[in-house]
Design an enzyme around this catalytic site. Structure first.
Site, short mmCIF file in Angstrom:
data_model
loop_
_atom_site.label_atom_id
_atom_site.label_comp_id
_atom_site.label_asym_id
_atom_site.label_seq_id
_atom_site.Cartn_x
_atom_site.Cartn_y
_atom_site.Cartn_z
N SER A 43 0.95 -1.05 -0.17
CA SER A 43 0.18 -0.22 -0.09
C SER A 43 0.39 1.22 0.07
O SER A 43 0.51 2.13 -0.57
CB SER A 43 -1.04 0.63 1.40
OG SER A 43 -0.33 -0.12 2.57
N GLY A 80 -2.33 -4.38 0.84
CA GLY A 80 -2.20 -5.15 1.61
C GLY A 80 -1.15 -6.83 1.15
O GLY A 80 -1.17 -7.87 1.88
N ASN A 109 3.73 -5.92 6.13
CA ASN A 109 2.55 -6.23 6.09
C ASN A 109 2.85 -8.06 6.98
O ASN A 109 1.74 -8.42 7.51
CB ASN A 109 1.52 -6.67 5.14
CG ASN A 109 1.27 -5.61 4.22
OD1 ASN A 109 0.23 -4.36 5.36
ND2 ASN A 109 0.85 -4.94 3.57
N ASP A 193 -5.36 6.82 9.87
CA ASP A 193 -4.47 5.13 10.31
C ASP A 193 -3.22 5.28 10.98
O ASP A 193 -3.07 4.30 11.64
CB ASP A 193 -4.59 4.45 9.68
CG ASP A 193 -3.89 4.40 8.30
OD1 ASP A 193 -3.09 5.17 8.13
OD2 ASP A 193 -3.86 3.65 7.16
N HIS A 196 -0.05 4.99 6.71
CA HIS A 196 -0.09 5.27 5.73
C HIS A 196 0.58 6.08 5.46
O HIS A 196 -0.49 6.97 5.84
CB HIS A 196 -1.57 4.79 4.47
CG HIS A 196 -1.18 3.78 4.27
ND1 HIS A 196 -2.35 2.83 5.58
CD2 HIS A 196 -1.01 2.81 4.41
CE1 HIS A 196 -2.66 1.41 5.15
NE2 HIS A 196 -1.82 1.42 4.08
#
Length: 218
Positions: A43, A80, A109, A193, A196
């Site tokens: 991502s 992801g 991830n 979040d 990111h």
């Protein structure tokens, strides 16, 4: 044939040969400098949560257009994505796009999902080996874990990238988020979040990758 005509034809032939010698290096250079760059990431490279055209990969395309117009980018990043996913997709991507440079930005991830570090290292190593076997140059982009994961785990995770890069003789960008995640006011550069980066951080991310990538472009 009149001697004057022979002399004129000889001069034309010499001029043509000289022109060919003059032009051929330029033509050869134009042919050899063409580069296709495959970005295999997660991502962080897929513009997650960003307006289209503001991610670091798109900014890379813009910089290449100015400084290396013969280079192009294929962004195969997926939000992801894990190293296992990248490992399974890479052979088909290499066959389809036949890149000269493969940038691997994966592993974050794996850590977020608690996957074994040994598995992450093996997948990164294999992807670089497969890339080189296809004739492409590899570039490994490293990641680091936040302090709340523990100092020991963070150190072990970061060492994966160093070890793989050394063993495979691959250029390494130690930390994609250098100057973004490791500064006192880092929260201001991240989305809600806290994982990111925002659009303001994307030029910094590109600047972290660019010096090493530019070296591969020649």
């Amino acid at each position: 044939m009149h001697p004057l005509h022979r002399h004129r034809r000889h001069c034309i032939a010499l001029a043509g040969a000289a022109a060919a010698l003059w032009l051929s290096p330029a033509l050869a250079q134009g042919k050899t400098t063409a580069r296709k760059i495959l970005i295999l990431g997660d991502s962080l490279s897929a513009e997650y949560g960003l307006a289209r055209g503001t991610g670091w990969v798109t900014l890379l395309e813009q910089r290449l257009a100015q400084q290396h117009p013969n280079a192009s980018v294929v962004n195969a990043s997926i939000s992801g994505e894990t190293t296992a996913g990248g490992r399974s997709r890479l052979p088909a991507l290499l066959k389809q796009h036949q890149p000269q440079i493969v940038v691997i930005e994966l592993g974050g991830n794996d850590a977020l999902r608690g996957l074994p570090l040994q598995q992450t290292e093996e997948n990164l190593r294999l992807m670089l080996q497969v890339s080189k076997e296809s004739g492409a140059k590899g570039l490994l982009v490293g990641m680091q874990m936040p302090p709340n994961y523990g100092a020991s785990y963070g150190r072990d995770f970061a060492q994966i990238y160093t070890r793989v890069a050394q063993d495979t003789r691959t250029p390494l960008v130690p930390f994609l988020l250098k100057g973004v995640a490791d500064i006192p006011n880092a929260a201001a550069l991240f989305q809600a979040d806290r994982i990111h980066p925002r659009a303001e951080a994307q030029p910094l991310m590109l600047d972290n990758v660019w010096p090493t990538l530019r070296g591969l472009l020649g």
